[in-house]
Design a protein around this motif. Sequence first.
Motif, PDB file in Angstrom:
ATOM      1  N   VAL A 157      -4.073  -8.363   6.816  1.00  0.00           N
ATOM      2  CA  VAL A 157      -3.084  -7.169   6.762  1.00  0.00           C
ATOM      3  C   VAL A 157      -2.928  -6.555   8.402  1.00  0.00           C
ATOM      4  O   VAL A 157      -2.084  -5.974   8.559  1.00  0.00           O
ATOM      5  N   VAL A 158      -3.726  -7.028   9.255  1.00  0.00           N
ATOM      6  CA  VAL A 158      -3.739  -6.341  10.509  1.00  0.00           C
ATOM      7  C   VAL A 158      -2.537  -6.689  11.401  1.00  0.00           C
ATOM      8  O   VAL A 158      -2.078  -5.601  12.185  1.00  0.00           O
ATOM      9  N   ALA A 159      -2.107  -7.761  11.199  1.00  0.00           N
ATOM     10  CA  ALA A 159      -0.799  -8.064  11.901  1.00  0.00           C
ATOM     11  C   ALA A 159       0.381  -7.020  11.463  1.00  0.00           C
ATOM     12  O   ALA A 159       1.099  -6.564  12.198  1.00  0.00           O
ATOM     13  N   GLN A 250       3.068  10.927   1.477  1.00  0.00           N
ATOM     14  CA  GLN A 250       4.403  11.039   1.762  1.00  0.00           C
ATOM     15  C   GLN A 250       4.893  10.905   3.152  1.00  0.00           C
ATOM     16  O   GLN A 250       4.399  11.907   3.970  1.00  0.00           O
ATOM     17  N   GLY A 251       5.660  10.011   3.732  1.00  0.00           N
ATOM     18  CA  GLY A 251       6.059  10.005   4.996  1.00  0.00           C
ATOM     19  C   GLY A 251       4.991   9.034   5.958  1.00  0.00           C
ATOM     20  O   GLY A 251       5.074   9.160   7.039  1.00  0.00           O
ATOM     21  N   ARG A 252       4.089   8.745   5.410  1.00  0.00           N
ATOM     22  CA  ARG A 252       2.804   8.213   5.783  1.00  0.00           C
ATOM     23  C   ARG A 252       2.596   6.838   5.367  1.00  0.00           C
ATOM     24  O   ARG A 252       2.596   6.409   4.224  1.00  0.00           O
ATOM     25  N   GLU A 253       2.586   5.829   6.489  1.00  0.00           N
ATOM     26  CA  GLU A 253       2.168   4.247   5.908  1.00  0.00           C
ATOM     27  C   GLU A 253       0.909   4.306   5.592  1.00  0.00           C
ATOM     28  O   GLU A 253      -0.156   4.793   6.145  1.00  0.00           O
ATOM     29  N   VAL A 254       0.695   3.461   4.507  1.00  0.00           N
ATOM     30  CA  VAL A 254      -0.713   3.134   4.049  1.00  0.00           C
ATOM     31  C   VAL A 254      -1.012   1.517   3.848  1.00  0.00           C
ATOM     32  O   VAL A 254      -0.166   0.784   3.396  1.00  0.00           O
ATOM     33  N   VAL A 255      -2.281   1.173   4.684  1.00  0.00           N
ATOM     34  CA  VAL A 255      -2.310  -0.266   4.503  1.00  0.00           C
ATOM     35  C   VAL A 255      -3.698  -0.154   3.677  1.00  0.00           C
ATOM     36  O   VAL A 255      -4.585   0.491   3.830  1.00  0.00           O
ATOM     37  N   SER A 256      -3.673  -1.121   2.405  1.00  0.00           N
ATOM     38  CA  SER A 256      -5.025  -1.073   1.629  1.00  0.00           C
ATOM     39  C   SER A 256      -5.236  -2.375   0.979  1.00  0.00           C
ATOM     40  O   SER A 256      -4.521  -2.987   0.584  1.00  0.00           O
ATOM     41  N   LEU A 257      -6.533  -2.739   1.128  1.00  0.00           N
ATOM     42  CA  LEU A 257      -7.048  -4.003   0.721  1.00  0.00           C
ATOM     43  C   LEU A 257      -7.465  -3.766  -0.872  1.00  0.00           C
ATOM     44  O   LEU A 257      -7.773  -2.906  -1.514  1.00  0.00           O
ATOM     45  N   LEU A 258      -6.867  -5.088  -1.541  1.00  0.00           N
ATOM     46  CA  LEU A 258      -7.194  -5.268  -3.148  1.00  0.00           C
ATOM     47  C   LEU A 258      -6.119  -4.395  -3.989  1.00  0.00           C
ATOM     48  O   LEU A 258      -5.968  -4.822  -5.043  1.00  0.00           O
ATOM     49  N   THR A 259      -5.571  -3.459  -3.388  1.00  0.00           N
ATOM     50  CA  THR A 259      -4.601  -2.702  -4.354  1.00  0.00           C
ATOM     51  C   THR A 259      -3.567  -3.190  -4.909  1.00  0.00           C
ATOM     52  O   THR A 259      -3.114  -2.904  -5.953  1.00  0.00           O
ATOM     53  N   GLY A 260      -3.078  -4.395  -4.486  1.00  0.00           N
ATOM     54  CA  GLY A 260      -2.038  -5.087  -5.149  1.00  0.00           C
ATOM     55  C   GLY A 260      -2.568  -5.958  -6.081  1.00  0.00           C
ATOM     56  O   GLY A 260      -1.714  -6.763  -6.884  1.00  0.00           O
ATOM     57  N   GLU A 261      -3.822  -5.945  -6.497  1.00  0.00           N
ATOM     58  CA  GLU A 261      -4.493  -6.851  -7.659  1.00  0.00           C
ATOM     59  C   GLU A 261      -3.936  -6.112  -8.951  1.00  0.00           C
ATOM     60  O   GLU A 261      -4.405  -4.699  -9.172  1.00  0.00           O
ATOM     61  N   PRO A 262      -3.561  -6.669  -9.963  1.00  0.00           N
ATOM     62  CA  PRO A 262      -3.254  -5.995 -11.296  1.00  0.00           C
ATOM     63  C   PRO A 262      -4.494  -5.192 -11.870  1.00  0.00           C
ATOM     64  O   PRO A 262      -4.124  -4.198 -12.578  1.00  0.00           O
TER      65      PRO A 262
END
Length: 403
Positions: A157-159, A250-262
């Motif tokens: 995700v770092v890129a 709101q209005g902030r970018e979030v980068v999050s590990l594992l969160t896209g797993e069902p």
Amino acid sequence: MIPKPWRHALTAGLLAAAAAVLPAAAQEPIRIGEINSYKALPQNLVPYRNGWLLAQEEINAAGGVLGGRKLETLFRDDNANPGDAVRMAEELIAREKIDILSGVTLSHVGVALADFARQKKVFFLASGPLSDKVVWENGNRYTYRLRSGTYALATSVVAEAAKLGKKRWALIYPNYEYGQAATAAFKEQLKKLQPDVEFVAEQAPPLGKIDAGAVVQAIADAKPDAIFNVMFGSDLTKLAREGKTRGLFQGREVVSLLTGEPEYLDPLKDDAPEGWIVTGYPYTAIDTPEHRAFYAAYQKKYGDYPRLNAVVGYATVKALAAGIQKAGGTDTEKLIAAFKGLNFSTPFGPATFRPQDNQSTMGIYVGRTAVKDGKGVMPAGTYIDGSKLAPPDDVVKKLRNPG
């Protein structure tokens, strides 16, 4: 003394008996001892076991391995406790006479069983612990790992994080091995890509005990431009809901590990975050032949869509079968040699175990979250092969325990 004719008859009888027994012995099942946190992590490990059993059923229906030997798995619960895991492993080896040890989801349990494998000189395929200590600092020749670890997750995700061009970052992570290591790797790599980045706040609540209100307020007070999150499970659910209520995201970018797993999106329902950059499993969008076959078989058997841990369980069994076949049996030294550079199939496509650190190259999907029909989803994602997420070989050599 036995008369000669009787001796001939007795010898012929013994040979006939041996001939009858040997094929039966050759067909004895290969027994796999699988240890995991079934009671502590049901949302992860019900799909995991489903995927495991689906792969085992497919392999056995196709004739098993080594000319007809079926796979048989003995599942044990480690109670999310390293000591219990080691006791289960000892019992499986001593009493149940297992041929191979496998399993584990929690990092601290994975590290403990890797050390057990080293001490007892038993082959161990770790399926899902994320701590890189399993293959690096605490790694050993007896232990291999299927799922990518914390370094690879952060690298994946770092890129995308750097492309955002945000200077002030806040960090939220669980205060144990996985959270600490993932956050350290993210900070180190983002600094390389974006030297002027600032980390203006860190919140590291104990695993499973987040005070979401206090965490959200502390992050808001720091006024970050973006947030890196490593919380998962019930902690993620509380954080996402509290942050949404207070407008943190709101209005902030979030980068999050594992969160896209069902496993983690499903419990949030329509409170799921939208637009977060995540690692996960876009199961409706993966169009490889291997995934289409896996997805159809899983739905047919269980009447449900798979979760990421179903992929992990399924791929672990496929790897074990490929390794056993290549080794020609379950002798520990032959398995160690066979898994070096072993090619095997996963629902994400072909993968290999890297000879330099016993880590598989099964990769990671990166995409953004959305809410559709009242539930959180990861509608699409880019697959990054695990071979592209590893440190350089000279770095791995320094990290890797040569034992």
